[in-house]
Design a protein around this motif. Structure first.
Motif, PDB file in Angstrom:
ATOM      1  N   PHE A  18       0.840  -1.205   0.000  1.00 25.83           N
ATOM      2  CA  PHE A  18       0.000   0.000   0.000  1.00 25.83           C
ATOM      3  C   PHE A  18       0.877   1.257   0.000  1.00 25.83           C
ATOM      4  CE2 PHE A  18      -3.201   3.033   0.965  1.00 25.83           C
ATOM      5  CZ  PHE A  18      -4.414   2.465   0.592  1.00 25.83           C
ATOM      6  N   ALA A  19       1.893   1.260   0.865  1.00 24.21           N
ATOM      7  CA  ALA A  19       2.764   2.444   0.973  1.00 24.21           C
ATOM      8  C   ALA A  19       3.525   2.669  -0.337  1.00 24.21           C
ATOM      9  CB  ALA A  19       3.740   2.264   2.126  1.00 24.21           C
ATOM     10  N   GLY A  68      -0.179 -11.322  -8.962  1.00 19.86           N
ATOM     11  CA  GLY A  68      -0.061 -10.221  -9.918  1.00 19.86           C
ATOM     12  C   GLY A  68       0.005  -8.844  -9.286  1.00 19.86           C
ATOM     13  N   ALA A  69      -0.833  -8.590  -8.258  1.00 21.63           N
ATOM     14  CA  ALA A  69      -0.888  -7.252  -7.661  1.00 21.63           C
ATOM     15  C   ALA A  69       0.401  -6.930  -6.903  1.00 21.63           C
ATOM     16  CB  ALA A  69      -2.082  -7.153  -6.712  1.00 21.63           C
ATOM     17  N   LEU A  70       1.149  -7.959  -6.553  1.00 21.83           N
ATOM     18  CA  LEU A  70       2.457  -7.751  -5.930  1.00 21.83           C
ATOM     19  C   LEU A  70       3.504  -7.532  -7.021  1.00 21.83           C
ATOM     20  CD1 LEU A  70       4.517  -8.130  -3.500  1.00 21.83           C
ATOM     21  CD2 LEU A  70       4.591 -10.518  -4.211  1.00 21.83           C
ATOM     22  N   LEU A  71       3.511  -8.415  -8.004  1.00 23.74           N
ATOM     23  CA  LEU A  71       4.574  -8.403  -9.011  1.00 23.74           C
ATOM     24  C   LEU A  71       4.546  -7.135  -9.850  1.00 23.74           C
ATOM     25  CD1 LEU A  71       4.265 -12.175  -9.909  1.00 23.74           C
ATOM     26  CD2 LEU A  71       6.173 -11.071  -8.712  1.00 23.74           C
ATOM     27  N   GLU A  72       3.348  -6.580 -10.081  1.00 24.60           N
ATOM     28  CA  GLU A  72       3.269  -5.366 -10.905  1.00 24.60           C
ATOM     29  C   GLU A  72       3.927  -4.168 -10.215  1.00 24.60           C
ATOM     30  OE1 GLU A  72      -0.987  -5.003 -11.349  1.00 24.60           O
ATOM     31  OE2 GLU A  72      -1.137  -3.589  -9.684  1.00 24.60           O
ATOM     32  N   SER A 377      -3.124 -15.478   1.655  1.00 25.26           N
ATOM     33  CA  SER A 377      -1.816 -15.537   0.989  1.00 25.26           C
ATOM     34  C   SER A 377      -1.261 -14.132   0.766  1.00 25.26           C
ATOM     35  CB  SER A 377      -1.928 -16.280  -0.348  1.00 25.26           C
ATOM     36  OG  SER A 377      -2.414 -15.409  -1.344  1.00 25.26           O
ATOM     37  N   ILE A 378       0.036 -14.098   0.508  1.00 26.89           N
ATOM     38  CA  ILE A 378       0.722 -12.837   0.207  1.00 26.89           C
ATOM     39  C   ILE A 378       0.040 -12.164  -0.996  1.00 26.89           C
ATOM     40  CG2 ILE A 378       2.922 -11.953  -0.708  1.00 26.89           C
ATOM     41  CD1 ILE A 378       4.248 -14.364   0.807  1.00 26.89           C
ATOM     42  N   GLY A 379      -0.311 -12.983  -1.992  1.00 23.71           N
ATOM     43  CA  GLY A 379      -0.968 -12.453  -3.194  1.00 23.71           C
ATOM     44  C   GLY A 379      -2.337 -11.866  -2.866  1.00 23.71           C
ATOM     45  N   ASP A 380      -3.085 -12.538  -1.991  1.00 21.96           N
ATOM     46  CA  ASP A 380      -4.411 -12.028  -1.584  1.00 21.96           C
ATOM     47  C   ASP A 380      -4.263 -10.686  -0.868  1.00 21.96           C
ATOM     48  OD1 ASP A 380      -5.646 -14.394  -2.493  1.00 21.96           O
ATOM     49  OD2 ASP A 380      -5.336 -15.372  -0.556  1.00 21.96           O
ATOM     50  N   CYS A 381      -3.223 -10.569  -0.037  1.00 24.80           N
ATOM     51  CA  CYS A 381      -2.982  -9.310   0.693  1.00 24.80           C
ATOM     52  C   CYS A 381      -2.682  -8.184  -0.293  1.00 24.80           C
ATOM     53  CB  CYS A 381      -1.793  -9.462   1.643  1.00 24.80           C
ATOM     54  SG  CYS A 381      -2.078 -10.608   2.991  1.00 24.80           S
ATOM     55  N   ALA A 382      -1.814  -8.487  -1.280  1.00 21.44           N
ATOM     56  CA  ALA A 382      -1.436  -7.459  -2.271  1.00 21.44           C
ATOM     57  C   ALA A 382      -2.650  -7.049  -3.101  1.00 21.44           C
ATOM     58  CB  ALA A 382      -0.319  -7.987  -3.162  1.00 21.44           C
ATOM     59  N   GLU A 383      -3.525  -8.024  -3.367  1.00 19.56           N
ATOM     60  CA  GLU A 383      -4.731  -7.734  -4.159  1.00 19.56           C
ATOM     61  C   GLU A 383      -5.678  -6.810  -3.385  1.00 19.56           C
ATOM     62  OE1 GLU A 383      -6.048 -11.497  -5.797  1.00 19.56           O
ATOM     63  OE2 GLU A 383      -8.026 -10.589  -6.114  1.00 19.56           O
ATOM     64  N   ARG A 384      -5.840  -7.068  -2.100  1.00 23.43           N
ATOM     65  CA  ARG A 384      -6.693  -6.198  -1.281  1.00 23.43           C
ATOM     66  C   ARG A 384      -6.101  -4.774  -1.217  1.00 23.43           C
ATOM     67  NH1 ARG A 384     -11.751  -4.935   0.559  1.00 23.43           N
ATOM     68  NH2 ARG A 384     -11.511  -3.483   2.275  1.00 23.43           N
ATOM     69  N   SER A 385      -4.781  -4.700  -1.056  1.00 25.89           N
ATOM     70  CA  SER A 385      -4.139  -3.381  -1.002  1.00 25.89           C
ATOM     71  C   SER A 385      -4.400  -2.610  -2.287  1.00 25.89           C
ATOM     72  CB  SER A 385      -2.625  -3.524  -0.802  1.00 25.89           C
ATOM     73  OG  SER A 385      -2.354  -3.804   0.538  1.00 25.89           O
ATOM     74  N   LYS A 386      -4.294  -3.304  -3.407  1.00 24.49           N
ATOM     75  CA  LYS A 386      -4.522  -2.640  -4.700  1.00 24.49           C
ATOM     76  C   LYS A 386      -5.964  -2.124  -4.792  1.00 24.49           C
ATOM     77  CE  LYS A 386      -4.359  -3.349  -9.652  1.00 24.49           C
ATOM     78  NZ  LYS A 386      -4.076  -4.222 -10.783  1.00 24.49           N
ATOM     79  N   GLU A 390      -6.973   1.820  -5.029  1.00 28.82           N
ATOM     80  CA  GLU A 390      -7.734   2.368  -6.152  1.00 28.82           C
ATOM     81  C   GLU A 390      -9.007   3.057  -5.671  1.00 28.82           C
ATOM     82  OE1 GLU A 390      -7.945  -0.970  -8.823  1.00 28.82           O
ATOM     83  OE2 GLU A 390      -5.930  -0.526  -9.628  1.00 28.82           O
ATOM     84  N   ARG A 391      -9.614   2.530  -4.607  1.00 28.95           N
ATOM     85  CA  ARG A 391     -10.806   3.193  -4.049  1.00 28.95           C
ATOM     86  C   ARG A 391     -10.432   4.575  -3.513  1.00 28.95           C
ATOM     87  NH1 ARG A 391     -12.871   3.956   0.874  1.00 28.95           N
ATOM     88  NH2 ARG A 391     -11.519   2.468   1.939  1.00 28.95           N
ATOM     89  N   LEU A 392      -9.334   4.652  -2.760  1.00 25.52           N
ATOM     90  CA  LEU A 392      -8.930   5.962  -2.216  1.00 25.52           C
ATOM     91  C   LEU A 392      -8.586   6.937  -3.340  1.00 25.52           C
ATOM     92  CD1 LEU A 392      -6.805   5.643   1.039  1.00 25.52           C
ATOM     93  CD2 LEU A 392      -9.263   5.572   0.732  1.00 25.52           C
ATOM     94  N   CYS A 393      -7.947   6.437  -4.394  1.00 25.93           N
ATOM     95  CA  CYS A 393      -7.596   7.310  -5.525  1.00 25.93           C
ATOM     96  C   CYS A 393      -8.855   7.810  -6.202  1.00 25.93           C
ATOM     97  CB  CYS A 393      -6.769   6.554  -6.562  1.00 25.93           C
ATOM     98  SG  CYS A 393      -5.111   6.273  -6.022  1.00 25.93           S
TER      99      CYS A 393
END
Ligand SMILES: Cc1cc2nc3c(=O)[nH]c(=O)nc-3n(C[C@H](O)[C@H](O)[C@H](O)COP(=O)(O)OP(=O)(O)OC[C@H]3O[C@@H](n4cnc5c(N)ncnc54)[C@H](O)[C@@H]3O)c2cc1C
Length: 397
Positions: A18-19, A68-72, A377-386, A390-393
């Motif tokens: 997120f940061a 994906g949301a982590l790797l990008e 999972s790490i991927g699920d966490c990164a997906e939620r952060s994304k 995007e909601r805050l943006c």
């Protein structure tokens, strides 16, 4: 004026991703982490002493090219630092080491399999879904133990639609990977660059709403920000939001923790007869699983992390259990490391809970991220952060 455009509380993978997004967006971003080290459940232990230079994982051990949301978020250079894990088998331990296939109950599995095509997962827990599509006997003899090993907690009631969600893979990257020095390297990499400011050893104690933004308190220190992301466990988020966001607090209090007591040991390679393996699923054992370091081979050592069920064994009993399992005298354990982790014990129907929380967050400059939304999972966490970023943006600045 606010000191920061964004403050992120919690420096695990959820907060770090997120940061990084905030900093890339050009927001003045601060991340506050309670612990002295970043990473949370990215908790690789790097040994000093006789096993100097060696590491074992005390929590997360594998990341995949489907995250994906982590790797990008990683540059080409950073992606080049991912280290493929060697492909090795998982085994089952029920008092003897066996292959996974030997534990399936084939007579009930084969007739059940066609149900995989038309049985929806939604609203079912792992026990209900997999007993239907793999047969009750295979569920009881293997799958419930395998899921408990994957989730590091009793898994019968875990939502079936949150495990093995279909995700696209980055075929240009290793299917499963770690980093030099273990997955903690991922946290270190996410913390570098992009311009986000990070402070460790700061446990946020209280959050106040101030007009359009927030004020955070830790001891005598205070910070103000326009947007706030809580990337801490659900029960900690409930505590921090208590008073200012009573409805959210009420929802967050419904997520309960499941503990796992992890103990890692390092042994000299030549001492062990055990074949190389990725890990072991415990069937009716004091441990859910044993995760091996064999997937990242070392010339001198082998390492094994036992993920124990909580509250069953003392430290001495755990060490005795490990030594017996490895068929070694206790004195041959070169070094050890330990950690207790807490994961959310999610229940079937969890996505309805997520919708209710998202409804309460709509229009707020507050983001809630973590492993208690789309999966652990790490991927699920990164997906939620994304999704939250995007909601805050998208919401009015
Ligand atoms: C034993 C085990 C094995 C696992 N294996 C895998 C695996 O192989 N692959 C995989 O993808 N996932 C795995 N997972 C799951 C995954 O590691 C976690 O779900 C994920 O890393 C959680 O990240 P997070 O940032 O949401 O939370 P955490 O990692 O828990 O981070 C939260 C952070 O918030 C900090 N914090 C808490 N309160 C405050 C406060 N008041 N102020 C400031 N900071 C605060 C904490 O110190 C912590 O660093 C495993 C988990 C465990 C426990």
């Amino acid at each position: 004026m606010f000191e920061y455009d964004l403050i992120v509380v919690g420096g695990g993978v959820s907060g770090l991703t997120f940061a990084r997004r905030g900093a890339i967006q050009g927001w003045r971003t601060l991340l506050l982490e309670a612990d002295k080290r970043l990473g949370g459940c990215l908790a690789s232990h790097r040994y000093n002493g006789p096993a100097e230079g060696y590491w074992t994982e005390l929590a997360a051990h594998t990341a995949y090219n489907s995250y994906g949301a982590l790797l990008e978020l990683l540059s080409g250079n950073e992606l080049g630092r991912l280290q493929p894990r060697q492909k090795l088998p998982w085994r089952v331990w029920d008092g003897r080491l066996k292959s996974v296939f030997a534990h399936l109950h084939w007579p009930s599995l084969i007739p059940a399999l066609p149900r995989l095509l038309f049985t929806p997962k939604v609203g079912l827990n792992l026990r209900e879904y997999y007993a239907q599509v793999m047969g009750q006997r295979s569920y009881d003899s293997l799958l419930r133990h395998a899921f408990a090993a994957v989730l590091a907690q009793p898994a019968d009631n875990f939502p079936a639609d949150l495990l093995f969600r279909k995700k696209s893979r980055r075929k240009d990257l290793p299917r499963s990977y770690t980093l030099k020095g273990g997955l903690r390297g991922l946290a270190e990499m996410l913390a570098e660059g992009a311009g986000q400011k990070i402070e460790t050893g700061v446990a946020v104690e209280r959050i106040e709403r101030t007009g359009e933004g927030f004020r955070l308190h830790a001891g005598t220190r205070q910070w103000t920000c326009r947007r706030l992301a809580l990337a801490v466990p659900a029960w900690e988020a409930a505590r921090l939001l208590d008073g200012e966001f009573p409805d959210l607090t009420h929802h967050l209090e419904q997520i309960h923790p499941a503990e796992v007591e992890s103990l890692a040991v390092v042994v000299r390679k030549e001492r062990l007869a055990l074949p190389e393996l990725a890990g072991v699923i415990g069937v009716d054992q004091d441990f859910y699983s044993v995760v091996s370091r064999d997937v990242v081979p070392d010339e001198r050592f082998r390492g094994f992390t036992f993920h124990f069920r909580p509250g069953r064994l003392s430290r001495e009993e755990k060490l005795a259990c490990i030594a017996t399992w490895l068929d070694l005298p206790l004195g041959h354990l070169v070094q050890t490391a330990e950690r207790t982790s807490r994961l959310p014990a999610l229940q079937a129907g969890h996505l309805a809970w997520v919708s209710e929380v998202d409804h309460l967050l709509a229009g707020e400059q507050l983001a809630l991220v973590g492993n208690y939304f789309y999966g652990v999972s790490i991927g699920d966490c990164a997906e939620r952060s994304k999704a939250e970023f995007e909601r805050l943006c998208g919401s009015a600045a």
